[in-house]
Design an enzyme around this catalytic site. Structure first.
Site, PDB file in Angstrom:
ATOM      1  N   GLU A   1       0.822  -1.224   0.000  1.00 14.34           N
ATOM      2  CA  GLU A   1       0.000   0.000   0.000  1.00 14.34           C
ATOM      3  C   GLU A   1       0.849   1.264   0.000  1.00 14.34           C
ATOM      4  O   GLU A   1       0.672   2.145   0.867  1.00 14.34           O
ATOM      5  CB  GLU A   1      -0.961  -0.015   1.196  1.00 14.34           C
TER       6      GLU A   1
ATOM      7  N   GLU B   1      -5.590  -8.276  -0.534  1.00 10.49           N
ATOM      8  CA  GLU B   1      -6.301  -7.981   0.720  1.00 10.49           C
ATOM      9  C   GLU B   1      -7.758  -7.739   0.357  1.00 10.49           C
ATOM     10  O   GLU B   1      -8.070  -6.819  -0.403  1.00 10.49           O
ATOM     11  CB  GLU B   1      -5.739  -6.740   1.422  1.00 10.49           C
TER      12      GLU B   1
HETATM   13  O1  AHR Z   1      -5.226  -5.944   6.773  1.00  5.92           O
HETATM   14  C1  AHR Z   1      -5.091  -4.844   7.630  1.00  5.92           C
HETATM   15  C2  AHR Z   1      -4.370  -3.678   6.987  1.00  5.92           C
HETATM   16  O2  AHR Z   1      -5.152  -3.157   5.950  1.00  5.92           O
HETATM   17  C3  AHR Z   1      -3.057  -4.008   6.328  1.00  5.92           C
HETATM   18  O3  AHR Z   1      -1.990  -3.993   7.211  1.00  5.92           O
HETATM   19  C4  AHR Z   1      -2.919  -2.915   5.323  1.00  5.92           C
HETATM   20  O4  AHR Z   1      -2.180  -3.305   4.202  1.00  5.92           O
HETATM   21  C5  AHR Z   1      -4.335  -2.516   4.997  1.00  5.92           C
HETATM   22  O5  AHR Z   1      -4.528  -1.152   5.065  1.00  5.92           O
END
Ligand code: AHR
Length: 505
Positions: free
Chosen positions: A173, A292
């Site tokens: 990210e 994610e």
């Molecule tokens: O999954 C939780 C968090 O969400 C992770 O650390 C991050 O990559 C995202 O913002």
């Protein structure tokens, strides 16, 4: 009762069912690692400290790949802190989650855990506070065969055989202001390109993932992907996508249609990646790692993240307790990921244990399944062969977020070897059942193997340690196959899996 019709044909193939669709994520976040997968002294722990009850649930969930060690955590992580004799490992501040990292679990422990759980590692490297050299070092430590420094160090640490990790995420990210070492798209794209080139000088055949946007609502969404790929297109295989959903203002109708956003996200990233390919006169396609995704009730106004002088070790963070409606959305997100199997080559539900997770544990106590466990486990167990394009003819309903959404969403898989066809479907109607019909003529003689539905009179029912078995996916007695047609009633706010057998190609 609403009515909906599906049309499927064995020739309308989107692509293979990929095991990689059923990946998850283990971050050093809250209790995901400590008292999650790893708890020396727990009654079920093995001699490596891996909780046996959690390992059993991970296997039942059907997990393929596991992304590690973060997440936001990785952007401030020194991988060397987690190797070598445990007593020599430093305590560190983890700035991402305002916690203390004990480093008693690191790379070699994680790789041993992947072996114990029968999963494959997807490692992320720190391109926030660190860069090319540290990435090359961890790659050599992990995969090196010769006598060079880092490979020899791994052996000195008792790990003779190289781990052979081929799947690597280039940072996390990097478009997010919350990220340590966040960068502009050009800065990050250059760094990803240089890092990837170095890694490929060591191992040409790695699968490398560049960071895409942290969400489709990021102001730079689209531009970020284009600029990053303009810098690193030739060096990477995949670009990441991240998406979390939750009910906003009690609007269940909008929430149930969350997969519409994921559909748009995937289409937009694919189009952007292809536009870069066209501008570069390249026939290469960069695919998507949706590494994610989940339902997440992260509360921006009152986060559970500690503050001030409080830097606890493995505090309970982001421990969502999921409802049946959340599970229906998770099932629908899996339908979307499958439907896009031509572009989404890998996915990771975030995360695996305790933090934003399908599995919850008590320190020293039980491990149990959240509602969202069920659609994941059943989809991972039964989606096989090829994904078929499904035409859905269903009424639509109005909602605040998307305007109009179809009441039913579905996908089908077809295993030519066994002849099994599996339909995964959700009914997003909040009050009424929907009768779903499917003409099976194109698939030959099929009979019903089973129809299973996950729903509850109260869609906001949530599982606890003691009640987890009270609401489970259950046989759907309404399902019939008559005169070459399937009919099944899908209750309001439900996820279903209908397995049909006997077809041959
Ligand atoms: O999954 C939780 C968090 O969400 C992770 O650390 C991050 O990559 C995202 O913002």
């Amino acid at each position: 009762m609403h009515h909906a019709r599906l049309t499927i044909h064995p020739d309308f193939v989107v692509g293979p069912v990929r095991r990689g669709t059923f990946g998850t994520f283990v971050e050093h976040l809250g209790r995901c690692v400590y008292t999650g997968i790893f708890e020396p002294g727990h009654p079920t722990a093995d001699d490596q400290g891996f909780r046996g009850d959690v390992l059993a649930l991970v296997k039942e969930l059907g997990v393929s790949t596991v992304r590690y060690p973060g997440g936001n955590f990785v952007s401030g992580y020194r991988w060397e802190d987690g190797i070598g004799p445990v007593e020599d490992r430093p305590l560190r501040l983890d700035l991402a989650w305002h916690s203390t990292e004990p480093n008693t679990f690191g790379l070699n422990e994680f790789m041993a855990w992947t072996k114990a759980s029968g999963t494959e590692a997807m490692m992320a490297v720190n391109l926030g506070t660190r860069g090319i050299q540290e990435t090359l070092d961890v790659l050599e430590y992990s995969n090196g065969k010769g006598d060079t420094h880092h490979a020899a160090l791994r052996r000195e640490h008792g790990v003779e055989e190289p781990h052979g990790v081929t799947f690597w995420c280039l940072g996390n990210e990097m478009d997010g202001k919350w990220q340590l070492g966040a960068k502009t798209a050009r800065e990050y794209g250059r760094l990803a390109s240089e890092t990837a080139r170095g890694m490929r000088q060591m191992y040409p055949d790695l699968t490398l993932v560049a960071c895409g946007s942290s969400g489709s609502d990021m102001p730079t969404f689209g531009t970020w992907e284009r600029e990053v790929l303009e810098e690193c297109f030739d060096e990477v295989d995949l670009i990441s996508a991240h998406a979390y959903y939750r009910i906003e203002d009690g609007d269940l109708g909008s929430f149930l249609a969350s997969a519409q956003d994921m559909d748009h996200f995937i289409d937009a990233v694919s189009a952007t990646a292809d536009s870069v390919a066209i501008a570069k006169k390249s026939s290469k396609r960069v695919h998507i790692s949706f590494d994610e995704w989940n339902v997440w009730y992260h509360d921006l106004d009152s986060p559970t993240i500690p503050k001030g002088d409080d830097w606890p070790v493995a505090p309970p963070l982001e421990e969502d307790n999921y409802s049946v409606a959340d599970a229906v959305v998770v099932g629908n997100l899996l339908i979307t990921l499958l439907r896009h199997t031509d572009r989404v080559h890998s996915a990771s539900q975030a995360q695996l244990v305790n933090a934003i997770a399908p599995i919850t544990t008590e320190p020293g106590g039980a491990a149990w399944r959240q509602t969202i466990f069920h659609p994941f486990a059943l989809t991972a167990a039964h989606a096989r062969g090829e994904v078929l394009r499904v035409a859905v003819d269903a009424p639509s309903y109005d909602n605040a977020r998307f305007g109009q959404s179809a009441l039913v969403d579905a996908v089908a898989t077809y295993d030519r070897e066994s002849g099994e066809v599996v339909v995964f479907a959700v009914n997003r109607a909040t009050e009424d059942s929907t009768r779903l019909e499917l003409d099976l003529a194109s698939l030959g003689e099929l009979s019903l193997i089973e129809a299973v539905t996950y729903a509850n009179d109260d869609p906001f029912w949530r599982a606890s340690k003691d009640t987890e078995a009270d609401v489970l996916p259950a046989p759907n007695a309404s399902a019939t196959v008559t005169d070459g047609a399937l009919a099944v009633d899908l209750p309001a706010v439900s996820w279903s899996m209908i397995r049909l057998g006997g077809a041959s190609s």
